[in-house]
Design a protein around this motif. Structure first.
Motif, PDB file in Angstrom:
ATOM      1  N   ALA A  16       0.830  -1.211   0.000  1.00 50.30           N
ATOM      2  CA  ALA A  16       0.000   0.000   0.000  1.00 50.30           C
ATOM      3  C   ALA A  16       0.865   1.262   0.000  1.00 50.30           C
ATOM      4  CB  ALA A  16      -0.937   0.006   1.198  1.00 50.30           C
ATOM      5  N   ARG A  19       2.482   1.665  -3.491  1.00 50.26           N
ATOM      6  CA  ARG A  19       1.506   2.167  -4.481  1.00 50.26           C
ATOM      7  C   ARG A  19       1.319   3.664  -4.334  1.00 50.26           C
ATOM      8  NH1 ARG A  19      -1.353  -2.456  -3.230  1.00 50.26           N
ATOM      9  NH2 ARG A  19      -2.668  -1.314  -1.760  1.00 50.26           N
ATOM     10  N   TRP A  20       1.188   4.135  -3.094  1.00 49.53           N
ATOM     11  CA  TRP A  20       0.983   5.556  -2.847  1.00 49.53           C
ATOM     12  C   TRP A  20       2.217   6.354  -3.275  1.00 49.53           C
ATOM     13  CZ3 TRP A  20       2.622   8.926   1.446  1.00 49.53           C
ATOM     14  CH2 TRP A  20       1.955  10.147   1.446  1.00 49.53           C
ATOM     15  N   ARG A  23       2.675   6.915  -7.023  1.00 46.18           N
ATOM     16  CA  ARG A  23       1.784   7.906  -7.628  1.00 46.18           C
ATOM     17  C   ARG A  23       2.415   9.294  -7.638  1.00 46.18           C
ATOM     18  NH1 ARG A  23      -3.900   7.334  -6.197  1.00 46.18           N
ATOM     19  NH2 ARG A  23      -4.143   9.014  -7.690  1.00 46.18           N
ATOM     20  N   ASP A  36      -7.164   7.574  -3.752  1.00 45.08           N
ATOM     21  CA  ASP A  36      -6.690   6.552  -4.681  1.00 45.08           C
ATOM     22  C   ASP A  36      -7.427   6.671  -6.010  1.00 45.08           C
ATOM     23  OD1 ASP A  36      -9.188   5.270  -4.403  1.00 45.08           O
ATOM     24  OD2 ASP A  36      -8.404   3.661  -3.146  1.00 45.08           O
ATOM     25  N   ASP A  37      -7.136   5.760  -6.936  1.00 52.07           N
ATOM     26  CA  ASP A  37      -7.728   5.798  -8.278  1.00 52.07           C
ATOM     27  C   ASP A  37      -9.241   5.616  -8.268  1.00 52.07           C
ATOM     28  OD1 ASP A  37      -5.288   6.224  -9.537  1.00 52.07           O
ATOM     29  OD2 ASP A  37      -4.885   4.087  -9.726  1.00 52.07           O
ATOM     30  N   GLU A  38      -9.772   5.071  -7.189  1.00 52.89           N
ATOM     31  CA  GLU A  38     -11.207   4.830  -7.098  1.00 52.89           C
ATOM     32  C   GLU A  38     -11.919   5.888  -6.246  1.00 52.89           C
ATOM     33  OE1 GLU A  38     -11.763   0.779  -5.892  1.00 52.89           O
ATOM     34  OE2 GLU A  38     -10.533   0.046  -7.546  1.00 52.89           O
ATOM     35  N   ARG A  40     -11.259   6.805  -3.104  1.00 54.89           N
ATOM     36  CA  ARG A  40     -11.227   6.609  -1.643  1.00 54.89           C
ATOM     37  C   ARG A  40     -10.033   7.348  -1.055  1.00 54.89           C
ATOM     38  NH1 ARG A  40     -12.091   0.418  -2.630  1.00 54.89           N
ATOM     39  NH2 ARG A  40     -10.006   0.828  -3.381  1.00 54.89           N
ATOM     40  N   GLN A  41     -10.235   7.925   0.128  1.00 54.60           N
ATOM     41  CA  GLN A  41      -9.159   8.657   0.782  1.00 54.60           C
ATOM     42  C   GLN A  41      -8.033   7.696   1.166  1.00 54.60           C
ATOM     43  OE1 GLN A  41     -10.499  11.180   3.932  1.00 54.60           O
ATOM     44  NE2 GLN A  41      -8.493  12.072   4.259  1.00 54.60           N
ATOM     45  N   ILE A  42      -6.792   8.128   0.929  1.00 59.45           N
ATOM     46  CA  ILE A  42      -5.621   7.341   1.329  1.00 59.45           C
ATOM     47  C   ILE A  42      -5.603   7.273   2.852  1.00 59.45           C
ATOM     48  CG2 ILE A  42      -3.087   7.228   1.300  1.00 59.45           C
ATOM     49  CD1 ILE A  42      -4.320   6.807  -1.477  1.00 59.45           C
ATOM     50  N   THR A  46      -1.148   5.091   6.423  1.00 61.75           N
ATOM     51  CA  THR A  46      -0.179   4.946   5.323  1.00 61.75           C
ATOM     52  C   THR A  46       0.631   6.223   5.176  1.00 61.75           C
ATOM     53  OG1 THR A  46      -1.566   3.365   4.130  1.00 61.75           O
ATOM     54  CG2 THR A  46       0.050   4.579   2.829  1.00 61.75           C
TER      55      THR A  46
END
Length: 87
Positions: A16, A19-20, A23, A36-38, A40-42, A46
């Motif tokens: 995770a 991935r962050w 970006r 995120d791409d969908e 949703r708040q990170i 994280t």
């Protein structure tokens, strides 16, 4: 990070976290996303763990949403994300 035997251990990002961090590689100034791409708040966990590891740093305060932690990638973060060059 120091191991139990006194040797230096390098922290490795979780999936995770990586991935962050990835970006931010293509963003101006290494800006890291809040969502995120969908949409949703990170996870704050994280974000804070990446800041603690030195992979990200707080960038500026958001006056509209002061609880959001806007960060950018550090050189160590770019390396942890797999970039051959630094941010």
């Amino acid at each position: 990070m120091t191991g139990s035997d006194g040797s230096e251990k390098k922290a490795v990002p979780t999936a995770a976290q990586k991935r962050w961090l990835q970006r931010g590689l293509d963003q101006a100034g290494g800006k890291l996303p809040l969502f995120d791409d969908e949409g949703r708040q990170i996870s704050v966990r994280t974000i804070r763990s990446c800041v603690a590891a030195g992979w990200a740093e707080p960038w500026f305060s958001n006056p509209i949403k002061p609880d959001w932690l806007v960060c950018r990638l550090t050189a160590a973060g770019a390396k942890a994300a797999g970039s051959p060059k630094t941010a």
